[in-house]
Motif scaffolding. Structure first.
Motif, PDB file in Angstrom:
ATOM      1  N   ARG A  65       0.850  -1.209   0.000  1.00  0.00           N
ATOM      2  CA  ARG A  65       0.000   0.000   0.000  1.00  0.00           C
ATOM      3  C   ARG A  65       0.881   1.253   0.000  1.00  0.00           C
ATOM      4  O   ARG A  65       0.605   2.228  -0.694  1.00  0.00           O
ATOM      5  N   GLU A  66       1.958   1.183   0.784  1.00  0.00           N
ATOM      6  CA  GLU A  66       2.901   2.300   0.838  1.00  0.00           C
ATOM      7  C   GLU A  66       3.563   2.512  -0.527  1.00  0.00           C
ATOM      8  O   GLU A  66       3.734   3.643  -0.972  1.00  0.00           O
ATOM      9  N   GLU A  67       3.899   1.417  -1.176  1.00  0.00           N
ATOM     10  CA  GLU A  67       4.541   1.513  -2.494  1.00  0.00           C
ATOM     11  C   GLU A  67       3.630   2.201  -3.504  1.00  0.00           C
ATOM     12  O   GLU A  67       4.093   2.981  -4.335  1.00  0.00           O
ATOM     13  N   TYR A  69       1.449   4.432  -2.854  1.00  0.00           N
ATOM     14  CA  TYR A  69       1.462   5.855  -2.493  1.00  0.00           C
ATOM     15  C   TYR A  69       2.768   6.538  -2.913  1.00  0.00           C
ATOM     16  O   TYR A  69       2.777   7.707  -3.303  1.00  0.00           O
ATOM     17  N   PHE A  70       3.883   5.795  -2.814  1.00  0.00           N
ATOM     18  CA  PHE A  70       5.203   6.377  -3.085  1.00  0.00           C
ATOM     19  C   PHE A  70       5.624   6.322  -4.557  1.00  0.00           C
ATOM     20  O   PHE A  70       6.744   6.667  -4.891  1.00  0.00           O
ATOM     21  N   LYS A  71       4.740   5.905  -5.413  1.00  0.00           N
ATOM     22  CA  LYS A  71       5.088   5.688  -6.826  1.00  0.00           C
ATOM     23  C   LYS A  71       5.759   6.875  -7.504  1.00  0.00           C
ATOM     24  O   LYS A  71       6.644   6.703  -8.328  1.00  0.00           O
ATOM     25  N   HIS A  78      14.467   2.385  -5.314  1.00  0.00           N
ATOM     26  CA  HIS A  78      15.328   2.016  -4.190  1.00  0.00           C
ATOM     27  C   HIS A  78      14.475   1.661  -2.970  1.00  0.00           C
ATOM     28  O   HIS A  78      14.738   0.689  -2.275  1.00  0.00           O
ATOM     29  N   HIS A  79      13.444   2.444  -2.764  1.00  0.00           N
ATOM     30  CA  HIS A  79      12.546   2.204  -1.627  1.00  0.00           C
ATOM     31  C   HIS A  79      11.887   0.826  -1.738  1.00  0.00           C
ATOM     32  O   HIS A  79      11.802   0.072  -0.773  1.00  0.00           O
ATOM     33  N   GLN A  80      11.471   0.532  -2.949  1.00  0.00           N
ATOM     34  CA  GLN A  80      10.830  -0.762  -3.181  1.00  0.00           C
ATOM     35  C   GLN A  80      11.822  -1.911  -2.957  1.00  0.00           C
ATOM     36  O   GLN A  80      11.471  -2.953  -2.414  1.00  0.00           O
ATOM     37  N   LEU A  82      14.263  -1.887  -0.868  1.00  0.00           N
ATOM     38  CA  LEU A  82      14.408  -2.048   0.584  1.00  0.00           C
ATOM     39  C   LEU A  82      13.251  -2.875   1.150  1.00  0.00           C
ATOM     40  O   LEU A  82      13.450  -3.728   2.009  1.00  0.00           O
ATOM     41  N   HIS A  83      12.063  -2.627   0.637  1.00  0.00           N
ATOM     42  CA  HIS A  83      10.904  -3.418   1.082  1.00  0.00           C
ATOM     43  C   HIS A  83      11.102  -4.894   0.723  1.00  0.00           C
ATOM     44  O   HIS A  83      10.809  -5.777   1.517  1.00  0.00           O
ATOM     45  N   ASN A  84      11.599  -5.129  -0.492  1.00  0.00           N
ATOM     46  CA  ASN A  84      11.819  -6.511  -0.914  1.00  0.00           C
ATOM     47  C   ASN A  84      12.875  -7.191  -0.055  1.00  0.00           C
ATOM     48  O   ASN A  84      12.738  -8.366   0.288  1.00  0.00           O
ATOM     49  N   ASN A 118      15.890   3.024  10.955  1.00  0.00           N
ATOM     50  CA  ASN A 118      16.459   3.441   9.669  1.00  0.00           C
ATOM     51  C   ASN A 118      15.426   3.591   8.562  1.00  0.00           C
ATOM     52  O   ASN A 118      15.574   4.445   7.703  1.00  0.00           O
ATOM     53  N   HIS A 119      14.448   2.760   8.580  1.00  0.00           N
ATOM     54  CA  HIS A 119      13.476   2.822   7.486  1.00  0.00           C
ATOM     55  C   HIS A 119      12.264   3.688   7.838  1.00  0.00           C
ATOM     56  O   HIS A 119      12.004   4.695   7.198  1.00  0.00           O
ATOM     57  N   ILE A 120      11.580   3.294   8.896  1.00  0.00           N
ATOM     58  CA  ILE A 120      10.342   4.003   9.252  1.00  0.00           C
ATOM     59  C   ILE A 120      10.614   5.465   9.610  1.00  0.00           C
ATOM     60  O   ILE A 120       9.940   6.364   9.117  1.00  0.00           O
ATOM     61  N   TYR A 123      13.646   6.783   5.927  1.00  0.00           N
ATOM     62  CA  TYR A 123      13.244   6.678   4.517  1.00  0.00           C
ATOM     63  C   TYR A 123      11.778   7.023   4.274  1.00  0.00           C
ATOM     64  O   TYR A 123      11.452   7.753   3.342  1.00  0.00           O
ATOM     65  N   ASP A 124      10.911   6.460   5.100  1.00  0.00           N
ATOM     66  CA  ASP A 124       9.483   6.730   4.898  1.00  0.00           C
ATOM     67  C   ASP A 124       9.189   8.214   5.098  1.00  0.00           C
ATOM     68  O   ASP A 124       8.436   8.820   4.342  1.00  0.00           O
ATOM     69  N   LYS A 125       9.816   8.782   6.113  1.00  0.00           N
ATOM     70  CA  LYS A 125       9.603  10.205   6.397  1.00  0.00           C
ATOM     71  C   LYS A 125      10.066  11.068   5.236  1.00  0.00           C
ATOM     72  O   LYS A 125       9.373  11.994   4.827  1.00  0.00           O
TER      73      LYS A 125
HETATM   74 FE   LIG Z   1       8.920   2.131   3.388  1.00  0.00          FE
END
Ligand SMILES: [Fe+2]
Length: 137
Positions: A65-67, A69-71, A78-80, A82-84, A118-120, A123-125
């Motif tokens: 869902r975040e991905e 939104y972040f498209k 890169h974000h994707q 990290l999720h993988n 590191n992520h939440i 990166y997310d911010k």
């Molecule tokens: Fe994320």
């Protein structure tokens, strides 16, 4: 990585003010707190399978869902990735747990805690701030 002594409490500054993301992040903290609570550092309780269940659910529903939104974020790819990596790591830890590897709980707790920091919190911010500046909401 040094783990926190007690449960992590949600702070106002953790909010990105996108309600579904904040909700997901709080849910993640609940899972992290649960593992901190049930692992006594050397020993993984039986309830750890329940943690894996929540984590897989988290990865399948929330990260995707975040991905979506972040498209439009330039570092989206890169974000994707990290999720993988997160999903792969959780799968590997789950395998280690099933194989009876020592200290898996500490590994999971450390990994999740590092992900939170590191992520939440970073990166997310960053992604949300970028999109907000571009008028996304
Ligand atoms: Fe994320």
């Amino acid at each position: 990585m040094k783990l926190p002594a007690g449960p992590i409490e949600w702070k106002d500054e953790y909010n990105v003010n996108i309600s579904f993301i904040d909700e997901h992040h709080q849910k993640f903290i609940t899972i992290l707190n649960r593992i901190l609570e049930i692992s006594d550092q050397n020993f993984c309780g039986e309830k750890v399978s329940e943690i894996f269940f929540s984590l897989v659910y988290y990865a399948e529903h929330y990260l995707i869902r975040e991905e979506i939104y972040f498209k439009e974020y330039p570092n989206f790819q890169h974000h994707q990735e990290l999720h993988n990596e997160f999903i792969e790591r959780i799968t590997r830890l789950q395998q280690d747990y099933k194989n009876g590897k020592d200290n898996v709980c500490v590994e999971i707790a450390s990994y999740l805690y590092a992900w939170f920091e590191n992520h939440i919190l970073k990166y997310d911010k960053e992604a949300v701030n970028y999109l907000k500046e571009k008028g996304h909401n």
